[in-house]
Design a protein around this motif. Structure first.
Motif, mmCIF file in Angstrom:
data_model
loop_
_atom_site.group_PDB
_atom_site.id
_atom_site.type_symbol
_atom_site.label_atom_id
_atom_site.label_comp_id
_atom_site.label_asym_id
_atom_site.label_seq_id
_atom_site.Cartn_x
_atom_site.Cartn_y
_atom_site.Cartn_z
ATOM 1 N N VAL A 124 0.847 -1.181 0.000
ATOM 2 C CA VAL A 124 0.000 0.000 0.000
ATOM 3 C C VAL A 124 0.888 1.239 0.000
ATOM 4 N N GLY A 125 0.550 2.178 -0.835
ATOM 5 C CA GLY A 125 1.333 3.411 -0.900
ATOM 6 C C GLY A 125 2.206 3.452 -2.149
ATOM 7 N N LYS A 128 0.981 5.781 -5.023
ATOM 8 C CA LYS A 128 1.314 7.191 -4.789
ATOM 9 C C LYS A 128 2.806 7.447 -5.040
ATOM 10 N N SER A 151 -4.319 1.530 -9.771
ATOM 11 C CA SER A 151 -3.946 0.204 -9.273
ATOM 12 C C SER A 151 -4.948 -0.808 -9.823
ATOM 13 N N GLU A 204 -5.256 2.885 -2.687
ATOM 14 C CA GLU A 204 -4.810 2.136 -1.502
ATOM 15 C C GLU A 204 -5.685 0.896 -1.276
ATOM 16 N N THR A 205 -6.990 1.067 -1.466
ATOM 17 C CA THR A 205 -7.887 -0.076 -1.251
ATOM 18 C C THR A 205 -7.600 -1.171 -2.278
ATOM 19 N N GLU A 207 -4.815 -1.772 -3.756
ATOM 20 C CA GLU A 207 -3.548 -2.427 -3.404
ATOM 21 C C GLU A 207 -3.751 -3.429 -2.264
#
Ligand code: UGA
Length: 442
Positions: A124-125, A128, A151, A204-205, A207
């Motif tokens: 996650v991340g 970005k 993603s 994020e979700t 990922e």
């Protein structure tokens, strides 16, 4: 639409081929010249049923081509998928160097608006981070091109990758950009029209969905394997247990096959990676950590089972074991984290000589098991692997092992120990009645 796919491993190559089958113009790019050369000659560097036919068809239709040129790929694509490896580092965390390198290369060659879709399994991340990496290079170039990062995790299984991509259970698209969302809908237009469920969410979700799904399946396997170990002790049959459990729709019968432990390039790596992500954020992933531990135990239990029955005082000195199946599962040549590696190591350590056979995995196995030297031999079929063997071990459930001539196997063997680590003969008592038969959890 023009699509670039960077990375021609299992995920990138299969997705590239399938997107061309969906009618997109696809360029598959890889830095590995050898691989691209092979692909240009119509040869596929991996074993994946059904892929070659689709590849040939779409190359002929001029919707699919291969290159090592990142400039050509970026400039000619509206959407560029990153599908490179994220191997585990020493500490279990995912190594992002290849993903970020591709992000840099895209930024260096960008010539207009692009959607950058990430298919690699990443912490996650990372989405970005990819965004930041591209932006900083564009700033350095003094360019103001618009771009969006999406993603779009991949859920294909090796060996069934073509089917999984043609008819996925769901498509997950994580982005905050309406423009990118619409473009991604167009990329998967064929699936969208066919009523495949789509999940639109933030980066994020999306990922997390990938890790959460893989870790859940790994937990499910470790769970049933643990039930198998206990079943053996209490006189229960784990296959019946799994069948009855699976009748409850909330549980589902899938991924409840007890065996020698999970392997492959995904579950072992992704479970470790999510534990590592948890640590970074101060959350212990207790359940997943236990699943990893149970998986290691399962492989050792298989070694113990063989040593205790075939050996003497913990030793397999002077014993020959035929191992059928080396790849981590059928219909693939992939040996990454295959349970066969740890189990064969354990058997050799106990003094055994191994005669192995795998329909596709032997080339890979030869270098992965090189450290075991002459203790491991490679044969040309299951009957040779059984020759003068004290025991045979069915490690992977290839179809040909389900239908092999057991009479012939039996005649070839010295002793008749049969360790069926995939329970493919457990319900065929008559067939195996002359063997000293051991399944998993029954
Ligand atoms: C797995 C997931 O199933 C895919 O959805 C995902 O996209 C992929 O990882 C990935 O992240 O790329 P894969 O590793 O190809 O796919 O193989 P699986 O069929 O899931 O099997 C993984 C391991 O679990 C194998 O060693 C298999 O023998 C074992 N397994 C599976 C069991 O021991 N019992 C079962 O019931 C099912």
């Amino acid at each position: 639409m023009n699509i670039g796919v960077v990375g021609t491993g299992y995920v990138g190559l299969v997705q590239g081929v399938i997107l061309s089958e969906f009618g997109m113009n696809v360029i598959c790019m890889d830095v590995d010249e050898g691989k691209i050369d092979m692909l240009k000659r119509g040869k596929i560097p991996i074993y994946e049923p059904g892929l070659k036919e689709l590849l040939d068809k779409n190359v002929q239709a001029k919707r699919l081509r291969f290159t090592t040129d990142m400039k050509e790929t970026t400039e000619n694509s509206d959407v560029i998928f990153i599908a490179v490896g994220t191997p585990p580092k020493e500490d279990g965390s995912a190594d992002l160097q290849y993903v970020l390198q591709v992000a840099e290369d895209i930024a260096k060659n960008m010539n207009g608006y692009k959607v950058v879709g990430n298919k690699s399994t990443v912490p996650v991340g990372t989405g970005k981070l990819v965004q930041k990496t591209i932006k900083s290079i564009l700033d350095k170039r003094g360019m103001n091109y618009e771009f969006d990062v999406v993603s779009n995790p991949e859920f294909l299984r090796e060996g069934k990758a073509v089917k999984d991509c043609l008819t996925p259970d769901r498509v997950v698209i994580g982005t905050e950009s309406d423009k990118a969302r619409e473009i991604m809908k167009n990329v998967y237009d064929v699936l969208y029209i066919n009523q495949t469920p789509f999940v639109f969410t933030n980066i994020e979700t999306a990922e997390m969905i990938k890790y959460a799904s893989n870790a859940f399946l790994a937990v499910k396997i470790s769970y049933i394997n643990e039930m198998a170990l206990l079943s053996e002790k209490v006189g229960a049959d784990v296959q019946e247990i799994a069948r009855a459990m699976g009748m409850d729709e909330r549980i589902s019968p899938k991924f409840l096959q007890a065996g020698p432990g999970f392997g492959g390039s995904c579950f072992p790596k992704d479970t470790k990676a999510i534990v590592d992500i948890g640590k970074k954020y101060g959350e212990d992933m207790i359940v997943i950590e236990a699943a990893i531990k149970a998986n290691e135990k399962q492989k050792q239990k298989m070694v113990e089972k063989i040593v205790n029955n075939v050996g003497e005082q913990g030793s397999l000195e002077g014993r020959t074991i035929g191992v059928l199946g080396l790849s981590f599962k059928p219909e693939t040549d992939d040996m990454r984290e295959a349970p066969s590696i740890d189990i064969i190591e354990g058997l050799v350590k106990a003094g055994a000589k191994i005669q192995s056979y795998c329909p596709q995995g032997m080339k890979e196995a030869k270098w992965r098991l090189e450290h075991l030297g002459n203790s491991v031999k490679y044969t040309s079929n299951e009957y040779e692997a059984a020759k003068e063997a004290n025991a045979i071990v069915i490690m992977t459930e290839w179809y040909q092992f389900r239908e092999m001539n057991l009479e012939k196997i039996k005649e070839n063997m010295k002793d008749r120990y049969l360790f069926d680590l995939r329970n493919i003969y457990s319900k065929r008592e008559k067939l195996v009645s002359d063997f000293k038969y051991f399944g998993v959890g029954n």
